[in-house]
Design a protein around this motif. Sequence first.
Motif, short mmCIF file in Angstrom:
data_model
loop_
_atom_site.label_atom_id
_atom_site.label_comp_id
_atom_site.label_asym_id
_atom_site.label_seq_id
_atom_site.Cartn_x
_atom_site.Cartn_y
_atom_site.Cartn_z
N PRO A 25 -24.39 54.04 -22.27
CA PRO A 25 -24.00 55.17 -21.40
C PRO A 25 -25.12 55.56 -20.42
CG PRO A 25 -23.39 55.60 -23.67
CD PRO A 25 -24.26 54.40 -23.69
N TYR A 26 -26.36 55.52 -20.89
CA TYR A 26 -27.49 55.90 -20.02
C TYR A 26 -27.63 54.91 -18.87
CZ TYR A 26 -32.28 56.68 -18.49
OH TYR A 26 -33.40 56.89 -17.73
N VAL A 27 -27.56 53.60 -19.17
CA VAL A 27 -27.72 52.58 -18.13
C VAL A 27 -26.58 52.64 -17.13
CG1 VAL A 27 -27.83 50.11 -17.69
CG2 VAL A 27 -29.07 51.08 -19.63
N SER A 28 -25.34 52.76 -17.63
CA SER A 28 -24.20 52.79 -16.72
C SER A 28 -24.21 54.02 -15.83
CB SER A 28 -22.90 52.72 -17.52
OG SER A 28 -22.79 53.85 -18.38
N LYS A 29 -24.72 55.14 -16.34
CA LYS A 29 -24.76 56.38 -15.56
C LYS A 29 -25.88 56.35 -14.53
CE LYS A 29 -25.05 61.42 -16.05
NZ LYS A 29 -25.17 62.54 -17.01
N CYS A 30 -27.03 55.82 -14.91
CA CYS A 30 -28.20 55.85 -14.03
C CYS A 30 -28.23 54.66 -13.07
CB CYS A 30 -29.48 55.87 -14.85
SG CYS A 30 -29.64 57.34 -15.88
N CYS A 31 -27.79 53.50 -13.54
CA CYS A 31 -27.95 52.27 -12.73
C CYS A 31 -26.62 51.68 -12.26
CB CYS A 31 -28.72 51.23 -13.53
SG CYS A 31 -30.30 51.82 -14.17
N GLY A 32 -25.51 52.11 -12.86
CA GLY A 32 -24.22 51.58 -12.45
C GLY A 32 -23.75 50.45 -13.34
N LEU A 33 -22.45 50.15 -13.25
CA LEU A 33 -21.84 49.12 -14.09
C LEU A 33 -22.33 47.72 -13.73
CD1 LEU A 33 -18.15 50.40 -14.38
CD2 LEU A 33 -19.93 50.43 -16.14
N ASP A 34 -22.64 47.51 -12.44
CA ASP A 34 -23.11 46.18 -12.05
C ASP A 34 -24.42 45.84 -12.76
OD1 ASP A 34 -20.96 46.06 -10.42
OD2 ASP A 34 -22.04 46.43 -8.55
N THR A 35 -25.34 46.78 -12.78
CA THR A 35 -26.61 46.56 -13.48
C THR A 35 -26.38 46.34 -14.97
OG1 THR A 35 -27.75 47.96 -11.87
CG2 THR A 35 -28.89 47.52 -13.95
N LEU A 36 -25.44 47.08 -15.54
CA LEU A 36 -25.13 46.92 -16.96
C LEU A 36 -24.62 45.51 -17.25
CD1 LEU A 36 -24.76 48.08 -19.80
CD2 LEU A 36 -22.53 48.93 -19.09
N ASN A 37 -23.75 44.99 -16.37
CA ASN A 37 -23.25 43.63 -16.57
C ASN A 37 -24.35 42.59 -16.45
OD1 ASN A 37 -20.54 44.27 -17.07
ND2 ASN A 37 -20.07 44.39 -14.88
N TYR A 38 -25.30 42.80 -15.55
CA TYR A 38 -26.43 41.88 -15.42
C TYR A 38 -27.30 41.91 -16.68
CZ TYR A 38 -25.58 40.96 -10.45
OH TYR A 38 -25.03 40.55 -9.26
N ILE A 39 -27.52 43.10 -17.22
CA ILE A 39 -28.33 43.22 -18.44
C ILE A 39 -27.66 42.52 -19.60
CG2 ILE A 39 -29.21 44.86 -20.14
CD1 ILE A 39 -29.69 46.83 -17.86
N LEU A 40 -26.35 42.72 -19.74
CA LEU A 40 -25.62 42.08 -20.85
C LEU A 40 -25.65 40.56 -20.70
CD1 LEU A 40 -22.51 44.45 -21.17
CD2 LEU A 40 -24.51 44.32 -22.66
N PHE A 41 -25.52 40.06 -19.48
CA PHE A 41 -25.59 38.62 -19.28
C PHE A 41 -26.99 38.10 -19.61
CE2 PHE A 41 -26.54 34.90 -16.65
CZ PHE A 41 -25.53 34.05 -17.05
N GLY A 42 -28.01 38.85 -19.22
CA GLY A 42 -29.38 38.43 -19.54
C GLY A 42 -29.62 38.37 -21.04
N MET A 43 -29.13 39.36 -21.77
CA MET A 43 -29.28 39.33 -23.24
C MET A 43 -28.55 38.14 -23.84
SD MET A 43 -28.72 43.42 -23.87
CE MET A 43 -28.70 43.25 -25.65
N ALA A 44 -27.34 37.86 -23.35
CA ALA A 44 -26.58 36.71 -23.86
C ALA A 44 -27.29 35.40 -23.53
CB ALA A 44 -25.18 36.72 -23.27
N ALA A 45 -27.91 35.33 -22.34
CA ALA A 45 -28.62 34.11 -21.94
C ALA A 45 -29.84 33.87 -22.82
CB ALA A 45 -29.03 34.20 -20.47
N VAL A 46 -30.57 34.93 -23.15
CA VAL A 46 -31.74 34.79 -24.02
C VAL A 46 -31.33 34.25 -25.39
CG1 VAL A 46 -33.55 36.06 -25.24
CG2 VAL A 46 -33.12 36.52 -22.83
N LEU A 47 -30.27 34.82 -25.95
CA LEU A 47 -29.80 34.34 -27.26
C LEU A 47 -29.31 32.90 -27.18
CD1 LEU A 47 -27.85 37.53 -28.44
CD2 LEU A 47 -30.09 36.74 -29.19
N TRP A 48 -28.63 32.54 -26.09
CA TRP A 48 -28.14 31.17 -25.92
C TRP A 48 -29.31 30.19 -25.87
CZ3 TRP A 48 -28.64 27.20 -22.46
CH2 TRP A 48 -27.67 26.19 -22.50
N ILE A 49 -30.36 30.54 -25.12
CA ILE A 49 -31.53 29.66 -24.99
C ILE A 49 -32.23 29.52 -26.34
CG2 ILE A 49 -33.81 29.47 -23.94
CD1 ILE A 49 -32.64 30.82 -21.45
N CYS A 50 -32.41 30.63 -27.05
CA CYS A 50 -33.08 30.57 -28.35
C CYS A 50 -32.29 29.71 -29.34
CB CYS A 50 -33.25 31.98 -28.91
SG CYS A 50 -34.42 33.01 -28.00
#
Length: 506
Positions: free
Chosen positions: A122-147
């Motif tokens: 909620p904090y990220v979506s309110k302060c940075c917007g949904l687009d930033t939230l989607n980028y963060i979620l993709f980055g987290m998924a990419a890190v786990l995929w690489i590991c």
Amino acid sequence: MINLWLAMGPIVFIPVQFFIWWLLTKPRGLRRTILFSAWCVIIAAALRLPLAWWPHLRKDGVTAMVLITIAAGINAAAGPSVMSPVSQLSTLWFPENFRTQSTAIAAEANVAGVVGGFIVLPYVSKCCGLDTLNYILFGMAAVLWICAHAYLPARPKTAPSAAALESVEFTEGKISATYIVRELFRISKIPSVSGLALMYGIVCGAALGAWTGLFDPMIQQIFNDPNDVFAGWVGFVVNLSVVIGALAVAVVADRWFPQRLKLLLIIGVAASAAMLWLFTLQMPSIISEQPLLPHSKVMVIIAVSITGICIGTTVPIFYELVAEITFPTNEGTSAGLLTLSLNVFAALLLLVQSKLPITWINFIMAGSFTVIAAGLLYVTEVYKRKEFEAVCPPGVANLPINQQPLNPPPKTNYHSTTSFGTTLPARTDSNATSHWSEGTVQPWEDAMIGLIGNESASPLVQPPPTLTSITPRERVRGPSVLSSVASSKSRPSTASLDSMQWPQAL
């Protein structure tokens, strides 16, 4: 559409679960299962990115809904691959005295992510917007995929227990799809297993999966919460309490209640029922349109937090008790039966919640937990896996590197002294012999044969493996490492031990 996205988890989970059952019974199945989940998560996250790249897609409601729905379905497909292997993971990688703790961590990792989501998203979506939230979620998924692709061993170099040595990851045998179906039907016919699966579906599926999602309308009945702020904090407290309860009881179970899991389960469910009744009576119900007990935000938080802790204590206990009862069935199969029940009950509650008054939901949940607490009294707890390990020779789990003589327990006819529902005599080194006797049947072999049933011959007495001298588990997989070493009638040579070393790169 929101209700469809909420129901997407149980809807997709059920068919994908059968694929995960099959995958977990293959050599290196645990690694393949985790890689499958990594691919699902990163694809689902990638499908949301076009909405950030091309803002005009948001104006096209149909395209946006299709992308979000497909992403939700693919993300839900990762559910079985992270929920079903928890018992198999703990058996494969951890010794007996850490199994419940490792099961608790694996089972509650998903809930811990939900806890973090209550605060961060909620904090990220309110302060940075949904687009930033989607980028963060993709980055987290990419890190786990690489590991996962960079380093993910299929199994440890040394088996932590005899039960792990008998698993498919070590024997590297092959299990057919028809065998999996037969095993599912077989364990489903065990009254205690089917009863525990139904109870787990209600406790964790209906309660944690669906009931906690109804806090918004419940809170609105008694408190003025226009922005759902308090309801969000209630959801956060419940999920955090579940994680705390699971981790706490895991330590207690491993140290002081290794063979009294049923008692812990009864205490956890009974305490959950009491707290649910307290919460129910603070809300409007079918008995009265007005709360029967004084209510305040502090009282509600106390009730739901204790409820979450008590429900959390049951999660790893359910997994471990079912794994013990169904041994030597693959732990992924038994855990998958529990998670399947969880999603069936979650889907049922999500389907009927719109047709039931909100005042009925709490009453149904409290009554269900009360019935479950009474039903647990009729569950027969047996510890087949622990009993099998108790009669195995000391150090048998370390056969690939163990250079010491294997010392089996005293010669005892375990068929006449136990029904595999009681505690076996403790193994003591002072009474153990220093080598295996030629042509004798070892107690731990009798234990394995007795666990599977209807086997009159032992590999140590009969000639090399035949259909009458190997277990049904081995008939599908091929002779296990444990049985092949046993059939040698003596301590294996250093050369033979080295030949059983597992590949370094898995």
